[in-house]
Design a protein around this motif. Sequence first.
Motif: not given
Lengths: 115, 117
Positions: A28, A30, A50-51, A72, A97
């Motif tokens: 999780e 990112n 980012q991702n 990602g 994130r």
Amino acid sequence: DTGVSQDPRHKITKRGQNVTFRCDPISEHNRLYWYRQTLGQGPEFLTYFQNEAQLEKSRLLSDRFSAERPKGSFSTLEIQRTEQGDSAMYLCASSPRGDRSREQFFGPGTRLTVL
Amino acid sequence: AQTVTQSQPEMSVQEAETVTLSCTYDTSESDYYLFWYKQPPSRQMILVIRQEAYKQQNATENRFSVNFQKAAKSFSLKISDSQLGDAAMYFCAYRRAYSGSARQLTFGSGTQLTVLP
């Protein structure tokens, strides 16, 4: 929480060979970063995801270097036609994130030796 | 470009004593974060303490505290009651705060801390 993992931990290769390293960030997270650390120095930034989008690349990332993060999640860093100057510790870090996310969580690194 | 300077390549401290590691940085930004990371031998880097530039109060985490002097662009780390497990390479790091910008860390060259029993 398994933390950031990197594989392999050590890689010895001959000059001119290609190598690929893998980084699995904390689930999780990112944001994912690659750094290079030479002996006795602090880490230097290489690239940032980012991702799945690669948003930033350092001038240190020559044409022989390529990084991907296709879904990602995990990321790979490939070095083509390795040179002795590529010998270093390659560190991966991830962060969650959120605009104010601050801390980067580092993996144990992959130590590359080019003979 | 931002730069981070650690002028003490090596430091040593007696167990239970206090030691201060120095760090200076250069930036034209007004909003940023500063960090101290610890890298034990053959182990991964972990965050020790962080400071937001907009906060005037110095950050403290148990035995670790910082002296943040924004005007002087100085960010030192004080370790009180040093323990053998504090022995490590310590890195000072800087990060821009603005949304949308890359969030990479800029590191200093590190200070190797030895704790003497």
